[in-house]
Design an enzyme around this catalytic site. Structure first.
Site, mmCIF file in Angstrom:
data_model
loop_
_atom_site.group_PDB
_atom_site.id
_atom_site.type_symbol
_atom_site.label_atom_id
_atom_site.label_comp_id
_atom_site.label_asym_id
_atom_site.label_seq_id
_atom_site.Cartn_x
_atom_site.Cartn_y
_atom_site.Cartn_z
ATOM 1 N N SER A 181 0.614 -18.439 20.503
ATOM 2 C CA SER A 181 0.135 -17.335 21.345
ATOM 3 C C SER A 181 0.111 -17.805 22.798
ATOM 4 C CB SER A 181 -1.290 -16.946 20.927
ATOM 5 O OG SER A 181 -1.865 -16.076 21.883
ATOM 6 N N TYR A 232 -9.931 -19.448 18.711
ATOM 7 C CA TYR A 232 -8.539 -18.999 18.549
ATOM 8 C C TYR A 232 -7.626 -19.729 19.540
ATOM 9 C CZ TYR A 232 -4.608 -15.650 18.439
ATOM 10 O OH TYR A 232 -3.370 -15.060 18.334
ATOM 11 N N ALA A 238 -8.086 -22.575 21.055
ATOM 12 C CA ALA A 238 -7.959 -23.993 20.688
ATOM 13 C C ALA A 238 -6.976 -24.144 19.530
ATOM 14 C CB ALA A 238 -9.323 -24.555 20.301
ATOM 15 N N LYS A 277 -4.466 -22.264 18.803
ATOM 16 C CA LYS A 277 -3.086 -22.002 19.219
ATOM 17 C C LYS A 277 -2.547 -23.116 20.117
ATOM 18 C CE LYS A 277 -2.451 -18.170 16.924
ATOM 19 N NZ LYS A 277 -1.451 -18.047 15.856
ATOM 20 N N ILE A 282 0.495 -7.923 21.553
ATOM 21 C CA ILE A 282 1.411 -7.177 20.681
ATOM 22 C C ILE A 282 0.575 -6.135 19.933
ATOM 23 C CG2 ILE A 282 3.097 -7.369 18.790
ATOM 24 C CD1 ILE A 282 3.854 -9.011 21.357
HETATM 25 P P1 NAP Z 1 -2.364 -9.208 11.690
HETATM 26 O O1 NAP Z 1 -1.725 -7.879 11.818
HETATM 27 O O2 NAP Z 1 -3.831 -9.324 11.656
HETATM 28 O O3 NAP Z 1 -1.737 -9.941 10.415
HETATM 29 C C1 NAP Z 1 -2.187 -11.235 10.083
HETATM 30 C C2 NAP Z 1 -1.475 -11.692 8.831
HETATM 31 O O4 NAP Z 1 -1.951 -13.009 8.521
HETATM 32 C C3 NAP Z 1 -1.774 -10.812 7.629
HETATM 33 O O5 NAP Z 1 -0.586 -10.629 6.899
HETATM 34 C C4 NAP Z 1 -2.772 -11.640 6.820
HETATM 35 O O6 NAP Z 1 -2.635 -11.459 5.417
HETATM 36 C C5 NAP Z 1 -2.306 -13.034 7.161
HETATM 37 N N1 NAP Z 1 -3.358 -14.033 6.886
HETATM 38 C C6 NAP Z 1 -4.577 -14.135 7.460
HETATM 39 N N2 NAP Z 1 -5.248 -15.166 6.910
HETATM 40 C C7 NAP Z 1 -4.430 -15.702 5.973
HETATM 41 C C8 NAP Z 1 -4.558 -16.788 5.070
HETATM 42 N N3 NAP Z 1 -5.676 -17.534 5.007
HETATM 43 N N4 NAP Z 1 -3.523 -17.069 4.245
HETATM 44 C C9 NAP Z 1 -2.393 -16.322 4.277
HETATM 45 N N5 NAP Z 1 -2.215 -15.279 5.116
HETATM 46 C C10 NAP Z 1 -3.233 -14.979 5.955
HETATM 47 O O7 NAP Z 1 -1.911 -10.183 12.884
HETATM 48 P P2 NAP Z 1 -0.657 -10.121 13.865
HETATM 49 O O8 NAP Z 1 -1.119 -9.502 15.113
HETATM 50 O O9 NAP Z 1 0.539 -9.628 13.154
HETATM 51 O O10 NAP Z 1 -0.506 -11.687 14.152
HETATM 52 C C11 NAP Z 1 0.466 -12.492 13.511
HETATM 53 C C12 NAP Z 1 0.500 -13.844 14.243
HETATM 54 O O11 NAP Z 1 0.824 -13.625 15.618
HETATM 55 C C13 NAP Z 1 -0.840 -14.567 14.211
HETATM 56 O O12 NAP Z 1 -0.648 -15.947 14.083
HETATM 57 C C14 NAP Z 1 -1.425 -14.232 15.581
HETATM 58 O O13 NAP Z 1 -2.333 -15.202 15.998
HETATM 59 C C15 NAP Z 1 -0.163 -14.224 16.425
HETATM 60 N N6 NAP Z 1 -0.320 -13.464 17.672
HETATM 61 C C16 NAP Z 1 -0.629 -12.144 17.657
HETATM 62 C C17 NAP Z 1 -0.772 -11.474 18.871
HETATM 63 C C18 NAP Z 1 -1.123 -10.011 18.954
HETATM 64 O O14 NAP Z 1 -1.382 -9.515 20.089
HETATM 65 N N7 NAP Z 1 -1.113 -9.261 17.867
HETATM 66 C C19 NAP Z 1 -0.611 -12.165 20.069
HETATM 67 C C20 NAP Z 1 -0.292 -13.512 20.034
HETATM 68 C C21 NAP Z 1 -0.147 -14.148 18.822
HETATM 69 P P3 NAP Z 1 -3.689 -10.641 4.500
HETATM 70 O O15 NAP Z 1 -4.062 -9.399 5.274
HETATM 71 O O16 NAP Z 1 -2.887 -10.376 3.273
HETATM 72 O O17 NAP Z 1 -4.863 -11.555 4.267
#
Ligand code: NAP
Length: 237
Positions: A133, A147, A149, A151, A178
């Protein structure tokens, strides 16, 4: 770009960015294993795309080991690993317990470590992509100190993993804001403040992150290793 017969493991693929990445790889010919943890109802929709789904909490070593054993016994190899699963738990510092803090590290950092550890010996001429991130670089959100830390540390993990083998390229994507459920309950005032920092004046889409992920996994990126790519629309601090 095609990924015919490539075996791709995407963690956290039941929704959001991971789900889009899983679907995009599958649409380009890959055999995709979509890992999920709690959201079975969402994960099972991926079966329609011919995507294999596998439940494992990536912060639990035994579950990770079993998942990789399953993949290897069924598919014999892994070509591309996308460490995408992540959680956040934004709140004021007084409300953050040690357990909350550790949980974020366990999923976002240790989870990526465990999946990489058990996968890497099966990756030959392949690639690992870690979804970190911009918070891991800019680290200016007091509500998400855990979070951020996690990343920052994931970016470090990624750099070290790129020294593991000349047969595995390891790269990091740092998305900015996103549109996903991870930030769907965002305070509108805060959101507008954040939008003002983004040159493109909008949040990104899962597809815009997935596009970069597919590029990094493809032969088009054959000389890209240990890179950190921001996908943030030009976000300022
Ligand atoms: P999201 O919609 O909340 O989806 C998170 C995913 O991670 C879900 O499929 C969830 O699965 C899975 N997950 C959570 N804990 C888990 C565990 N212990 N074991 C296996 N799977 C697990 O998040 P997102 O926004 O798509 O984010 C995806 C990645 O991008 C993350 O690493 C996030 O930090 C990064 N990111 C996101 C943004 C943003 O603005 N959205 C920005 C920067 C980085 P279940 O629901 O099945 O538990």
């Amino acid at each position: 770009m095609n990924f015919d017969n490539k075996i791709v493991l995407v963690t956290g693929a039941s929704k959001g960015i991971g789900r889009q990445i899983a679907i995009d790889f599958a649409n380009k010919g890959a055999i995709v294993i979509a890992n999920y943890n709690k959201s079975y109802n969402l994960a099972k929709e991926l079966l329609e795309y011919n995507i294999d789904i596998y439940k494992a909490d990536i912060s639990i070593e035994e579950e990770v080991k079993n998942m990789i054993d399953y993949i290897i016994s069924k598919y014999k190899k892994i070509d591309i690993l996308v460490n995408n699963a992540g959680i956040c738990n934004d709140t004021i510092i007084e409300n953050k317990t040690k357990e909350d803090f550790m949980k974020v590290l366990e999923v976002n950092l240790v989870g990526a470590f465990l999946v990489s550890k058990y996968s890497y010996k099966y990756i030959n001429n392949g690639s690992i992509i870690n979804i970190a991130s911009t918070n891991g670089i800019d680290t200016n959100y007091i509500y998400s100190i855990d979070y951020d830390a996690s990343k920052s540390a994931l970016i470090s993990l990624s750099a070290n993993l790129s020294n593991l083998s000349s047969k595995i390229r390891v790269n990091t994507i740092c998305p900015g804001w996103i549109d996903t459920t991870m930030n769907s309950d965002m305070d509108i005032e805060f959101k507008n403040k954040e939008l003002n920092k983004i040159m493109l004046n909008r949040f990104g889409t899962c597809k815009e992150v997935s596009n970069v992920c597919l590029f990094l996994a493809s032969p088009l990126a054959s000389y890209v290793n240990n890179a950190i790519i921001r996908v943030d629309g030009g976000k300022k601090n």
